[in-house]
Motif scaffolding. Structure first.
Motif: not given
Length: 119
Positions: A57-77
């Motif tokens: 995910s772009t969030d991962y590159i920008l260091r807004l999350t440490n979860t590389p997968d965007s779907v996994e990041s969405l689930q955590k939110q």
């Protein structure tokens, strides 16, 4: 870890050279090197291209999350729509739609650039 350090880590994990990454996203090697060195941050179109190249995910590159997968990041939110939490399957559909929209946007930009070269 900075954005540049994260980009370097992603590149090295995939055993790519700076020249290969720069070429894949349509940049000069020196421009890409300035991202990794932290002298410049990638513009949105290059950030999206890098996220697609590395399948993160772009969030991962920008260091807004440490979860590389965007779907996994969405689930955590605990993403919701009208107050209803979305299931894992629904989040995957959202992820696919966003990917399709991004691909369509990139295709449209390529077509525009080709027309500019012709005219």
């Amino acid at each position: 870890m900075t954005v540049g350090e994260r980009l370097k880590m992603l590149r090295l994990e995939r055993r790519l050279t700076m020249l290969e990454v720069a070429s894949k996203i349509g940049l000069a090697k020196s421009s890409y090197a300035s991202y990794e060195a932290g002298h410049r941050n990638p513009p949105i179109d290059k950030l999206v291209a890098l996220a697609q190249l590395y399948n993160v995910s772009t969030d991962y590159i920008l260091r807004l999350t440490n979860t590389p997968d965007s779907v996994e990041s969405l689930q955590k939110q605990h993403l919701q729509w009208d107050g209803i939490s979305l299931s894992e399957k629904e989040l995957e559909v959202v992820h696919q739609v966003v990917e399709l929209m991004t691909e369509k946007h990139q295709e449209n930009n390529k077509v525009k650039l080709r027309h500019m070269d012709i005219g």
